[in-house]
Design a protein around this motif. Structure first.
Motif, PDB file in Angstrom:
ATOM      1  N   ASP A  14       0.839  -1.210   0.000  1.00 53.41           N
ATOM      2  CA  ASP A  14       0.000   0.000   0.000  1.00 53.41           C
ATOM      3  C   ASP A  14       0.870   1.254   0.000  1.00 53.41           C
ATOM      4  O   ASP A  14       0.510   2.268  -0.597  1.00 53.41           O
ATOM      5  N   HIS A 205      -7.864  -1.883   8.600  1.00 53.47           N
ATOM      6  CA  HIS A 205      -6.873  -1.148   7.806  1.00 53.47           C
ATOM      7  C   HIS A 205      -7.324   0.315   7.755  1.00 53.47           C
ATOM      8  O   HIS A 205      -8.308   0.632   7.100  1.00 53.47           O
ATOM      9  N   HIS A 207      -6.511   4.533   7.301  1.00 51.26           N
ATOM     10  CA  HIS A 207      -5.637   5.603   6.822  1.00 51.26           C
ATOM     11  C   HIS A 207      -5.812   6.790   7.762  1.00 51.26           C
ATOM     12  O   HIS A 207      -6.886   7.001   8.319  1.00 51.26           O
ATOM     13  N   ASN A 247      -1.155   6.096   5.138  1.00 50.64           N
ATOM     14  CA  ASN A 247      -1.670   5.026   5.984  1.00 50.64           C
ATOM     15  C   ASN A 247      -1.387   5.358   7.444  1.00 50.64           C
ATOM     16  O   ASN A 247      -0.525   6.181   7.745  1.00 50.64           O
TER      17      ASN A 247
HETATM   18 ZN    ZN Z   1      -4.856   1.376   2.188  1.00 49.72          ZN
END
Ligand code: ZN
Ligand code: COA
Length: 307
Positions: A14, A205, A207, A247
């Protein structure tokens, strides 16, 4: 004994996929090595996607052939379609993650399939991965908000997650692709999935686009989640999702989890060297909210004379 939380490093995928500078396979391997040196034992290595769509991820097969500590580290790869699955398997990946976006437009933009087609392909790949003895992971992306369609209804994300579990997914990763979640929305989405979370089958997950990633981690922990994605120094974003910036930084996540008494196996001060190293490799200024403080602690530790 301290309760374990898995920190899955996604910087090599990512993080790198949206960088202006494309790293060589040797540099990507170097990046993974510095992460391992800091104690990281779960890494998303890269993706098996079209090199025309994402040139930064070309050579992921070669990278898989060179990974150190293969028996000790949980390495995974992102795959968008059947071809990606076949390439990942041939390269020796033992864990694959499909990407199912919760909205029609995001699926089209990201992997050029309709939501319905994506569900069918992802379900098939989860089943195949199980049959082939690979770990089967499914991202549900834009789980809180889509850059094209606005707020994502929680019930749709819950239904898609359940669909992936039914198809054979070991784990579902709830992904806030554009960093639009807030702790209340996280709670609402995760509470109905709590039986999966407490069985270790949900990962989150986040950000940090709007500065709420750690608050969202806390809400997830309270809902029973014990696995999170993060990226060293906050490196990252999604090239197909406007506004998806950094992230959640690995050093922020690790520092908070360690401070709360969870066992991550990662030394937050050792991550300082990793951040600096990756900063040099990528020519990108890096560092999460806690980075300056960590750097000072790191320096103080080095100045202590050895007994
Ligand atoms: Zn991501
Ligand atoms: N890995 C490598 N190459 C792939 C591939 C994969 N998983 N899937 C398709 N390709 C190749 C095909 O072989 C074909 O190559 P050619 O032009 O040399 O013949 C080309 O890509 C186009 O194939 P097609 O099936 O028509 O794909 P598409 O143009 O509809 O694109 C994706 C679909 C998924 C391959 C492409 O959009 C993609 O790679 N997206 C990346 C998404 C991503 O990484 N997002 C960020 C992470 S969520």
């Amino acid at each position: 004994m301290a309760e374990r939380v898995i920190v899955n490093e996604v910087g090599p995928r990512d993080g790198l996929q949206s960088q202006g500078k494309t790293l060589s396979v040797a540099q990507r391997l170097e990046m993974i090595q510095v992460l391992l040196d800091a104690g990281i034992r779960s890494v998303e290595v890269g993706s098996f996607v079209s090199p025309k769509a994402v040139p930064q991820m070309a050579g992921t097969d070669e990278l898989f052939g060179q990974l150190p500590l293969a028996d000790e580290v949980a390495y995974s790869a992102l795959i968008p379609n059947v071809k990606g699955y076949e390439l990942a398997k041939a390269a020796g990946a033992r864990s694959v993650a499909v990407v199912l976006s919760a909205t029609e437009t995001m699926n089209q933009r990201n992997i050029r399939m309709s939501l319905e087609q994506t569900i069918a392909v992802c379900a098939e790949l989860m089943q195949r991965a199980r049959d082939d003895g690979l770990e089967a992971r499914a991202y549900v992306a834009v789980a809180f908000e889509c850059p094209f369609e606005g707020l994502t209804p929680a019930r749709r994300v819950i239904a898609l997650s359940e669909r992936m579990f039914e198809a054979g997914a070991d784990k579902v990763i709830i992904a806030d692709t554009i960093g639009a979640a807030n702790p209340r929305a996280v709670r609402e989405l995760l509470m109905p999935l709590q039986s999966y979370s407490t069985a270790g089958r949900i990962s989150c997950h986040f950000h940090d686009t709007r500065g709420m990633a750690l608050a969202n981690v806390l809400a997830s922990l309270e809902a029973g989640v014990r696995e999170f994605d993060s990226s060293i120094g906050g490196l990252g974003g999604c090239p197909f999702s406007p506004g998806a910036t950094g992230n959640l930084a690995t050093e922020d996540l690790v520092l908070m989890l360690n401070s709360m008494g969870f066992a991550t196996g990662i030394d937050s001060l050792a991550l300082v060297d990793a951040v600096k190293h990756v900063e040099t490799l990528t020519d990108t200024p890096l560092g999460g909210h806690s980075f300056r403080w960590l750097q000072r602690q790191h320096q103080a530790r080095q100045e202590v004379p050895h007994a």
